[in-house]
Write a protein that holds these residues in place. Structure first.
Motif, PDB file in Angstrom:
ATOM      1  N   SER A 115       0.852  -1.182   0.000  1.00 25.25           N
ATOM      2  CA  SER A 115       0.000   0.000   0.000  1.00 25.25           C
ATOM      3  C   SER A 115       0.893   1.238   0.000  1.00 25.25           C
ATOM      4  CB  SER A 115      -0.902   0.008   1.233  1.00 25.25           C
ATOM      5  OG  SER A 115      -1.760  -1.120   1.232  1.00 25.25           O
ATOM      6  N   PHE A 116       0.574   2.183  -0.864  1.00 22.62           N
ATOM      7  CA  PHE A 116       1.351   3.424  -0.893  1.00 22.62           C
ATOM      8  C   PHE A 116       0.535   4.521  -1.549  1.00 22.62           C
ATOM      9  CE2 PHE A 116       2.247   1.321  -4.891  1.00 22.62           C
ATOM     10  CZ  PHE A 116       2.424   2.333  -5.826  1.00 22.62           C
ATOM     11  N   HIS A 117       1.023   5.754  -1.413  1.00 26.18           N
ATOM     12  CA  HIS A 117       0.338   6.913  -1.955  1.00 26.18           C
ATOM     13  C   HIS A 117       1.325   7.739  -2.757  1.00 26.18           C
ATOM     14  CE1 HIS A 117      -1.608  10.885  -2.064  1.00 26.18           C
ATOM     15  NE2 HIS A 117      -2.740  10.224  -1.934  1.00 26.18           N
ATOM     16  N   THR A 118       0.870   8.263  -3.881  1.00 26.30           N
ATOM     17  CA  THR A 118       1.716   9.120  -4.695  1.00 26.30           C
ATOM     18  C   THR A 118       0.838  10.095  -5.460  1.00 26.30           C
ATOM     19  OG1 THR A 118       3.564   9.132  -6.261  1.00 26.30           O
ATOM     20  CG2 THR A 118       1.762   7.605  -6.742  1.00 26.30           C
ATOM     21  N   ASP A 119       1.463  10.957  -6.223  1.00 26.80           N
ATOM     22  CA  ASP A 119       0.756  11.858  -7.137  1.00 26.80           C
ATOM     23  C   ASP A 119       1.337  11.648  -8.521  1.00 26.80           C
ATOM     24  OD1 ASP A 119      -0.908  13.901  -5.354  1.00 26.80           O
ATOM     25  OD2 ASP A 119       1.015  13.565  -4.359  1.00 26.80           O
ATOM     26  N   ALA A 120       0.483  11.606  -9.517  1.00 24.95           N
ATOM     27  CA  ALA A 120       0.961  11.409 -10.888  1.00 24.95           C
ATOM     28  C   ALA A 120      -0.015  12.043 -11.868  1.00 24.95           C
ATOM     29  CB  ALA A 120       1.131   9.915 -11.185  1.00 24.95           C
ATOM     30  N   GLU A 121       0.496  12.295 -13.064  1.00 31.03           N
ATOM     31  CA  GLU A 121      -0.275  12.937 -14.123  1.00 31.03           C
ATOM     32  C   GLU A 121      -1.243  11.935 -14.756  1.00 31.03           C
ATOM     33  OE1 GLU A 121      -0.812  16.530 -16.455  1.00 31.03           O
ATOM     34  OE2 GLU A 121       0.476  16.147 -14.720  1.00 31.03           O
ATOM     35  N   VAL A 122      -2.493  12.354 -14.894  1.00 32.54           N
ATOM     36  CA  VAL A 122      -3.494  11.580 -15.631  1.00 32.54           C
ATOM     37  C   VAL A 122      -3.855  12.369 -16.882  1.00 32.54           C
ATOM     38  CG1 VAL A 122      -5.830  10.624 -15.621  1.00 32.54           C
ATOM     39  CG2 VAL A 122      -4.416  10.483 -13.564  1.00 32.54           C
ATOM     40  N   LYS A 123      -3.726  11.755 -18.044  1.00 34.30           N
ATOM     41  CA  LYS A 123      -3.936  12.433 -19.314  1.00 34.30           C
ATOM     42  C   LYS A 123      -5.316  13.088 -19.355  1.00 34.30           C
ATOM     43  CE  LYS A 123      -2.186  10.479 -22.908  1.00 34.30           C
ATOM     44  NZ  LYS A 123      -1.926   9.551 -24.034  1.00 34.30           N
ATOM     45  N   TYR A 137      -1.202  -3.821 -11.502  1.00 38.59           N
ATOM     46  CA  TYR A 137      -0.896  -2.840 -12.530  1.00 38.59           C
ATOM     47  C   TYR A 137      -1.059  -3.500 -13.892  1.00 38.59           C
ATOM     48  CZ  TYR A 137       3.963  -4.709 -12.570  1.00 38.59           C
ATOM     49  OH  TYR A 137       5.075  -5.516 -12.625  1.00 38.59           O
ATOM     50  N   ILE A 138      -1.041  -2.684 -14.934  1.00 36.03           N
ATOM     51  CA  ILE A 138      -1.282  -3.164 -16.293  1.00 36.03           C
ATOM     52  C   ILE A 138       0.061  -3.391 -16.961  1.00 36.03           C
ATOM     53  CG2 ILE A 138      -2.310  -2.580 -18.524  1.00 36.03           C
ATOM     54  CD1 ILE A 138      -4.265  -0.761 -16.799  1.00 36.03           C
ATOM     55  N   GLU A 139       0.332  -4.651 -17.300  1.00 34.16           N
ATOM     56  CA  GLU A 139       1.613  -4.991 -17.936  1.00 34.16           C
ATOM     57  C   GLU A 139       1.637  -4.594 -19.404  1.00 34.16           C
ATOM     58  OE1 GLU A 139       2.244  -9.162 -17.179  1.00 34.16           O
ATOM     59  OE2 GLU A 139       3.279  -8.726 -15.301  1.00 34.16           O
ATOM     60  N   HIS A 150       0.968   6.613 -15.827  1.00 34.39           N
ATOM     61  CA  HIS A 150       2.035   5.701 -15.411  1.00 34.39           C
ATOM     62  C   HIS A 150       2.513   6.099 -14.014  1.00 34.39           C
ATOM     63  CE1 HIS A 150       2.463   5.288 -19.846  1.00 34.39           C
ATOM     64  NE2 HIS A 150       2.960   4.091 -19.590  1.00 34.39           N
ATOM     65  N   VAL A 151       2.947   5.125 -13.258  1.00 36.12           N
ATOM     66  CA  VAL A 151       3.696   5.353 -12.021  1.00 36.12           C
ATOM     67  C   VAL A 151       4.904   4.430 -12.066  1.00 36.12           C
ATOM     68  CG1 VAL A 151       3.707   5.092  -9.501  1.00 36.12           C
ATOM     69  CG2 VAL A 151       1.722   6.099 -10.641  1.00 36.12           C
ATOM     70  N   ASP A 152       6.095   5.001 -11.989  1.00 31.43           N
ATOM     71  CA  ASP A 152       7.335   4.218 -12.075  1.00 31.43           C
ATOM     72  C   ASP A 152       7.365   3.340 -13.317  1.00 31.43           C
ATOM     73  OD1 ASP A 152       8.198   5.310  -9.677  1.00 31.43           O
ATOM     74  OD2 ASP A 152       7.278   3.719  -8.489  1.00 31.43           O
ATOM     75  N   ASP A 153       6.981   3.938 -14.459  1.00 35.00           N
ATOM     76  CA  ASP A 153       6.989   3.257 -15.762  1.00 35.00           C
ATOM     77  C   ASP A 153       5.999   2.109 -15.857  1.00 35.00           C
ATOM     78  OD1 ASP A 153       8.956   4.948 -16.832  1.00 35.00           O
ATOM     79  OD2 ASP A 153      10.547   3.735 -15.906  1.00 35.00           O
ATOM     80  N   ARG A 154       5.102   2.003 -14.904  1.00 32.14           N
ATOM     81  CA  ARG A 154       4.049   0.987 -14.967  1.00 32.14           C
ATOM     82  C   ARG A 154       2.711   1.656 -15.260  1.00 32.14           C
ATOM     83  NH1 ARG A 154       6.327  -2.108  -9.586  1.00 32.14           N
ATOM     84  NH2 ARG A 154       7.716  -3.555 -10.667  1.00 32.14           N
ATOM     85  N   ILE A 155       1.915   1.020 -16.114  1.00 36.51           N
ATOM     86  CA  ILE A 155       0.613   1.592 -16.482  1.00 36.51           C
ATOM     87  C   ILE A 155      -0.364   1.383 -15.328  1.00 36.51           C
ATOM     88  CG2 ILE A 155      -1.300   1.523 -18.136  1.00 36.51           C
ATOM     89  CD1 ILE A 155       0.680   0.217 -20.134  1.00 36.51           C
ATOM     90  N   VAL A 156      -0.987   2.484 -14.892  1.00 35.56           N
ATOM     91  CA  VAL A 156      -1.918   2.392 -13.762  1.00 35.56           C
ATOM     92  C   VAL A 156      -3.304   2.940 -14.087  1.00 35.56           C
ATOM     93  CG1 VAL A 156      -0.068   2.430 -12.047  1.00 35.56           C
ATOM     94  CG2 VAL A 156      -1.145   4.593 -12.770  1.00 35.56           C
ATOM     95  N   ALA A 157      -3.501   3.445 -15.301  1.00 34.30           N
ATOM     96  CA  ALA A 157      -4.822   3.936 -15.699  1.00 34.30           C
ATOM     97  C   ALA A 157      -4.955   3.856 -17.207  1.00 34.30           C
ATOM     98  CB  ALA A 157      -5.035   5.371 -15.221  1.00 34.30           C
ATOM     99  N   VAL A 158      -6.100   3.346 -17.664  1.00 33.26           N
ATOM    100  CA  VAL A 158      -6.367   3.235 -19.100  1.00 33.26           C
ATOM    101  C   VAL A 158      -7.831   3.553 -19.382  1.00 33.26           C
ATOM    102  CG1 VAL A 158      -4.595   1.473 -19.542  1.00 33.26           C
ATOM    103  CG2 VAL A 158      -6.922   0.758 -18.956  1.00 33.26           C
ATOM    104  N   GLN A 159      -8.082   3.865 -20.651  1.00 36.88           N
ATOM    105  CA  GLN A 159      -9.451   4.007 -21.121  1.00 36.88           C
ATOM    106  C   GLN A 159      -9.587   3.279 -22.447  1.00 36.88           C
ATOM    107  OE1 GLN A 159     -11.049   7.990 -21.175  1.00 36.88           O
ATOM    108  NE2 GLN A 159     -12.849   7.412 -22.376  1.00 36.88           N
ATOM    109  N   TYR A 160     -10.673   2.547 -22.575  1.00 37.34           N
ATOM    110  CA  TYR A 160     -10.979   1.814 -23.811  1.00 37.34           C
ATOM    111  C   TYR A 160     -12.463   2.024 -24.084  1.00 37.34           C
ATOM    112  CZ  TYR A 160     -11.766  -2.175 -26.959  1.00 37.34           C
ATOM    113  OH  TYR A 160     -12.124  -2.977 -28.017  1.00 37.34           O
TER     114      TYR A 160
END
Length: 198
Positions: A115-123, A137-139, A150-160
């Motif tokens: 468990s952790f908390h961060t801030d990151a950009e969402v398109k 996370y999304i591989e 992305h967080v640490d080069d891992r995909i964490v949010a997508v839209q389809y």
């Protein structure tokens, strides 16, 4: 505008509070009969994906919800909900709805970062707070899937299409922009008359 929240297990109440604070009407889906009510969008919350997947079938809700998602109903899926949507799980043989063309790794961050908390950009939104709890996370994502964060080069949010899948829990932070984006999707769906209500 009415949003249905899967409420068989997991962190659904926080989603309800967030959506109601933004003016949306909410209903909770606990049994097959609840699906007889009309609704314009769907929340698949965090929790235990294995338990949720099992209950969806036992309560005879799975087929109806899958058909609604495949027909274009807007859905916001967080954490376990992302696992329910994924076409593939890299470390689990189960597939649930399978409507989101991504490969997801369950419990991907391990014990140290369970468990952790961060801030990151969402398109399209900007920098948002992100709370991760034993998160996936999304591989990989198919090329028609829009990667939102992305967080640490891992995909964490997508839209389809009308499906938004998140590794984190936007309902646990004060920022409401992701839920606002979701309600905007529903509004567009209603305006274009392509929501499947029932």
């Amino acid at each position: 505008m009415r949003v249905a929240i899967l409420a068989v297990q997991g962190a659904f109440i926080e989603h309800r509070k967030k959506l109601e604070s933004l003016g949306a009407e909410c209903i909770e889906l606990r049994k097959k009969e609840d699906l007889e009510q009309p609704f314009d969008g769907l929340i698949l919350p965090g929790g235990e994906s294995t338990v949720q997947g099992k209950l969806l079938r036992e309560l005879e809700m799975y087929d109806s919800l899958k058909e609604k998602i495949e027909s274009g109903m807007p859905v916001l899926a967080t954490c376990a909900g992302l696992i329910l949507l994924a076409e593939h799980l890299s470390n689990d043989e189960h597939v649930y709805f399978g409507t989101l063309p991504v490969t997801v790794r369950r419990n991907a961050y391990g014990r140290q970062l369970g468990s952790f908390h961060t801030d990151a950009e969402v398109k399209g939104i900007g920098e948002v707070p992100m709370t991760f709890i034993r998160a996936p996370y999304i591989e990989t994502a198919d090329e028609q899937v829009q990667v939102l964060a992305h967080v640490d080069d891992r995909i964490v949010a997508v839209q389809y299409g009308a499906q938004i899948g998140l590794s984190f829990h936007p309902e646990l932070d004060a920022d409401s922009r992701i839920h606002e984006k979701f309600l905007g999707l529903i509004a567009d769906c209603i305006k274009n008359n392509n929501c499947r209500k029932n």
